[in-house]
Design an enzyme around this catalytic site. Structure first.
Site, PDB file in Angstrom:
ATOM      1  N   ASP A 228       0.953  -1.414   0.244  1.00  0.00           N
ATOM      2  CA  ASP A 228      -0.271   0.136  -0.165  1.00  0.00           C
ATOM      3  C   ASP A 228       0.625   1.519   0.342  1.00  0.00           C
ATOM      4  OD1 ASP A 228      -1.658   1.782   0.158  1.00  0.00           O
ATOM      5  OD2 ASP A 228      -3.616   0.902   1.785  1.00  0.00           O
TER       6      ASP A 228
HETATM    7  C1  BGC Z   1      -5.217   2.799   0.193  1.00  0.00           C
HETATM    8  C2  BGC Z   1      -5.334   2.413  -1.065  1.00  0.00           C
HETATM    9  C3  BGC Z   1      -4.874   3.027  -2.590  1.00  0.00           C
HETATM   10  C4  BGC Z   1      -3.601   3.537  -2.399  1.00  0.00           C
HETATM   11  C5  BGC Z   1      -3.277   4.965  -3.800  1.00  0.00           C
HETATM   12  C6  BGC Z   1      -3.907   3.876   0.233  1.00  0.00           C
HETATM   13  O1  BGC Z   1      -3.960   5.431   0.964  1.00  0.00           O
HETATM   14  O2  BGC Z   1      -5.177   2.616   0.863  1.00  0.00           O
HETATM   15  O3  BGC Z   1      -6.546   1.682  -1.339  1.00  0.00           O
HETATM   16  O4  BGC Z   1      -5.536   1.966  -3.249  1.00  0.00           O
HETATM   17  O5  BGC Z   1      -3.601   4.978  -1.445  1.00  0.00           O
HETATM   18  O6  BGC Z   1      -4.309   5.480  -3.827  1.00  0.00           O
END
Ligand code: BGC
Length: 823
Positions: A228
């Site tokens: 993530d």
């Molecule tokens: C989220 C993800 C997301 C990523 C990119 C993170 O803060 O938890 O689900 O894909 O950001 O935007």
């Protein structure tokens, strides 16, 4: 994948790369993309959020995205074919926007309705989540666009999500939280998995032994594991775990890989063979999405987006109550014999709330609000907001927002360097600004020191307008060169990035305007004071037109309801209430919406309440109103779908994918204790907890009424021992009403005399049937072997003996019973 991109070919490419080239590939090149590597024919591969639409690399109104109904809504259809078609629609969107890998679906569970990203996950039930998730991934990947199943694992709430360590027993982990990932990896063949921010049982997920032990070794996963965003914390430990890609990049700015990883390999702390395997997985993903050797990616057929989104939203709406068959309304003409004036009430009726907050947010090309939808259906509609007090002020928009020369709804942005030189400009159609990947139009973010937004605000009526900003950093707001404020807005200490993005501080200033009067507005912002200054900034110019007090608005709404043929009250939440980055602390409807419903229902017995939220909210007045329709965040066609269902042009096809509680009693909390979030409830989430405790929810799991009625006539259970893959059940149902309809037939298993602790019952299979009035249909449902297994002593095991089976229309209405004996 092209035939010539076989394993041997991919491995030979890895072998051609130097260690420096290989390490470079393991961190993103920028916020969304992977590095290209021309030496092995690898082009730039682009990832993008997310579950409810494909954002693309620009996150504003200049690059709009089809906004599909929220994942809770998709699961509420219980319709895998429909969800597969939404996957294909998203694939077409992805290709249109130059995206190769979607950062979706989110398959964490509805452990508790407080979870901020509840709207973004499918269900509280692992089997329903798995079936819907497999369909979504297949629909997407069959068109050559990668899915990223996230967030692996136990990221089921947001409080302290970056650091919380989830403590969970092995059986609960396997039977509930890993189950959807397992099905989607094994059956859906997902090409990417995202490792979550949190830890599980003592290791942060980007370093967790679960990655290798479960994904690679047990499930035979050959895809990529990405972190993530900013979740990679360690150099060696994350590299030795089966994490393949640290996002975002570049390594010089984010994440602990890059040169540090190169050093670790040189020092013998990380084996180069591990690096090779990560690069292989990146090349495999690239080959699958058409990213190698100039391969042309598959071009998915463009979909009839509006039609598909409208039908899908309607198919997700759950009719929870319908006294005296108030719905469908007879719409045979404005003021005609069937239906007179419709009082449409509630703030969510005017502004369509079509999605939740956070990274899943997209900018749709248009949204159809309930007001738009009911008017377009030809109804005689009068609108009153009823209550506004709880809402954050919306961004400035037409008819008040104009270009500085007065010619249209526009805002002009100018960018300045540290020396005060103007270095770029943008003309924008909206007042929501979010630059996340640098200021692409004008070069590197470091060059932009300050920016200015200018526009014209014109009053439609005389009164006091509120003008302001929401964002973080220093803002100076001027009207006709008079300074309204010059302030630095700061975020709550310890706020998550999601909270920072979705609910930053607000500063408003009153502005008295005469009818038709216009003022030039300039908003100046010092970019280097933004917490996102490393890669951009974000803020909104806000404008609230004059309105009455909440008491006045409520009185007007009640009077309108009293004088109308029917009242439709749209209550709900907003993207600022249900969002990534924080959990809800109350399930009550925000503000005075409960009071509004009660007063309207007292004024007009023909009151329909439409609940526009991505997750359960408390409905303490539910038995005092004639009809309740739960509509989720319905995507851009929300209002049209609502008109279709209210008027009976479409069936309210949805069944609850999650229990709708009557109160906040007994729901699992989201607050970690000293950094530790213990899943003390074990297997007992959602209906499993209600059934065990004998508690009555407001509306049970699986429930939903539709416009016709059904009788459940017979069940036969056929356990074919030659087919150990499962148990076949046939259920005969009859449409006993006067309209064609669709029923979701659900089969639950239970084991009353079990030697191990189990839920009272659990969903074992389901299928949907369509039938005309009077028609009898027999539906076959295969209950998978796993539905009868439990996790014990490090493996899946079947407790030999007799399992009871029950079929019906929800977890609380199971008129048919049978049994199967398994050895
Ligand atoms: C989220 C993800 C997301 C990523 C990119 C993170 O803060 O938890 O689900 O894909 O950001 O935007």
């Amino acid at each position: 994948m092209r035939d010539d991109h076989d394993e041997a070919d991919l491995r030979s490419r890895v072998a051609r790369l130097s260690i420096e080239q290989k390490i470079r590939l393991l961190t993103g090149a920028d916020f969304w993309a992977l590095y290209p590597e021309p030496d092995v024919g690898l082009r730039r591969v682009v990832t993008s959020d997310g579950p409810a639409g494909v954002r693309g690399e620009t996150w504003d109104e200049r690059d709009t995205s089809a906004n599909v109904p929220s994942p809770t809504a998709l699961a509420a259809t219980w319709d895998c074919d429909r969800v597969g078609a939404i996957g294909a629609l998203l694939a077409a969107e992805a290709r249109r926007k130059g995206v190769d890998v979607l950062l979706a679906p989110t398959v964490n569970l509805h452990r508790t309705p407080y979870g901020g990203r509840h709207f973004e996950c499918f269900s509280e039930d692992p089997l329903l989540t798995a079936r819907i998730g497999v369909a979504y991934v297949r629909g997407l990947q069959n068109q050559g666009v990668g899915a990223t199943v996230k967030h692996f694992v136990c990221n089921d709430s947001e409080t302290e999500r970056m650091s919380a360590d989830v403590r969970i027993d092995e059986r609960t982990l396997r039977e509930l939280y890993l189950a959807p990932f397992e099905a989607i990896v094994r059956e859906g063949g997902a090409w990417a998995v995202m490792a979550s921010y949190n830890g599980v049982n003592g290791s942060t997920m980007t370093e967790s032994p679960l990655l290798r032990a479960i994904l690679h070794d047990e499930w035979g996963y050959d895809g990529l594991v990405m972190s993530d965003w900013t979740a990679t914390r360690a150099t060696g430990a994350a590299a030795r775990a089966a994490l393949d890609l640290a996002m975002p990049g570049p390594a010089e700015r984010f994440g602990p890989w890059g040169d540090a990883l190169l050093e670790a390999v040189r020092a013998g702390q990380v084996d180069e063979a591990l690096i090779d395997d990560k690069v292989l997985r990146i090349l495999r993903l690239a080959a699958r999405v058409g990213g190698l050797d100039g391969a042309r990616p598959i071009s998915p057929a463009p979909a009839d987006i509006s039609r598909q989104l409208r039908a899908t939203a309607a198919a997700s709406f759950v009719l929870a109550r319908n006294e005296r068959s108030l719905l469908p309304l007879d719409g045979s003409g404005p003021g005609g014999s069937g239906l007179g004036r419709v009082a449409l009430i509630g703030p969510n009726a005017e502004i369509a709330r079509t999605l939740g907050g956070g990274s899943a947010t997209v900018y749709p090309p248009y949204t159809v609000s309930p007001l738009d939808g009911l008017r377009a259906a030809g109804l005689d509609v009068a609108f009153a907001p009823g209550t506004l007090g709880h809402l954050r002020t919306a961004a400035a928009r037409p008819p008040w927002l104009l270009r500085a020369d007065g010619s249209g709804p526009r805002a002009d942005v100018r960018f300045f360097s540290p020396s005060g030189e103007m270095i770029g400009s943008e003309q924008r159609d909206a007042a929501v600004f979010r630059w996340m990947n640098g200021f692409a139009a004008i070069g590197a973010p470091e060059q932009v020191d300050r920016l200015e937004v200018s526009c014209l605000i014109q009053a439609t009526e005389a009164g006091t307008y509120q003008l302001g900003v929401t964002g973080i950093g220093r803002f100076r707001l001027l009207t006709d060169e008079a300074v309204l404020f010059d302030e630095t807005l700061t975020v709550r200490k310890g706020a998550d990035v999601g909270e920072t993005l979705m609910a930053p501080p607000v500063r408003l200033a009153p502005l008295a305007l005469a009818a038709g009067q216009s003022v030039t507005v300039r908003l100046e912002h010092d970019v280097h004071t933004s917490p996102m200054a490393a890669f951009g900034t974000f803020f909104q110019l806000l404008l609230e037109p004059p309105h009455g007090t909440d008491d006045e608005e409520m009185e007007a709404a009640v009077a309108l309801a009293a004088g109308s043929d029917v009242a439709v009250v749209v209550v709900g939440t907003t993207a600022e209430v249900e969002s990534e980055g924080f959990d809800r602390t109350s399930l009550a409807l925000p503000g005075r919406q409960d009071e509004l419903v009660r007063k309207v229902a007292a004024a007009n017995p023909r009151t329909v309440v439409v609940v526009n939220s991505g997750a359960p909210v408390l409905l303490p007045w539910a038995d005092q109103v004639a009809a309740v329709l739960l509509t989720w965040f319905g995507g851009q066609e929300f209002g049209n779908a609502l008109a279709d269902v209210l008027l009976g042009e479409a069936e309210p096809g949805g069944r609850l994918p999650t229990t709708w509680p009557a109160s906040e009693e007994g729901l699992p909390p989201t607050q970690p204790d000293d950094g530790v979030l213990t899943y003390t409830e074990g297997l007992f989430i959602g209906y499993r907890a209600f059934d065990r405790d004998g508690r009555e929810p407001l509306f049970p799991f699986g429930y939903g009424r539709g416009y016709t009625t059904w009788s459940y006539d017979s069940i036969t259970v056929d356990c074919d021992e030659a087919n150990p893959a499962g148990v076949a059940v046939c259920v005969e149902v009859r449409n006993t009403g006067s309209r064609p309809g669709r029923e979701v037939v659900q089969v639950y298993a239970s084991r009353p005399d079990s030697a191990v602790g189990r839920p009272v019952r659990w969903l074992a299979g389901f299928a949907a049937v369509d039938a005309d009035p009077g028609e009898t249909v027999t539906v076959g449902i295969l209950l998978p072997e796993r539905a009868f297994q439990h996790w014990a002593d490090g493996g899946w095991t079947l407790e030999a003996g007799t399992f009871a089976l029950a079929a019906g229309s929800s977890s609380a209405s199971l008129p048919l019973t049978g049994a199967v004996t398994l050895k």
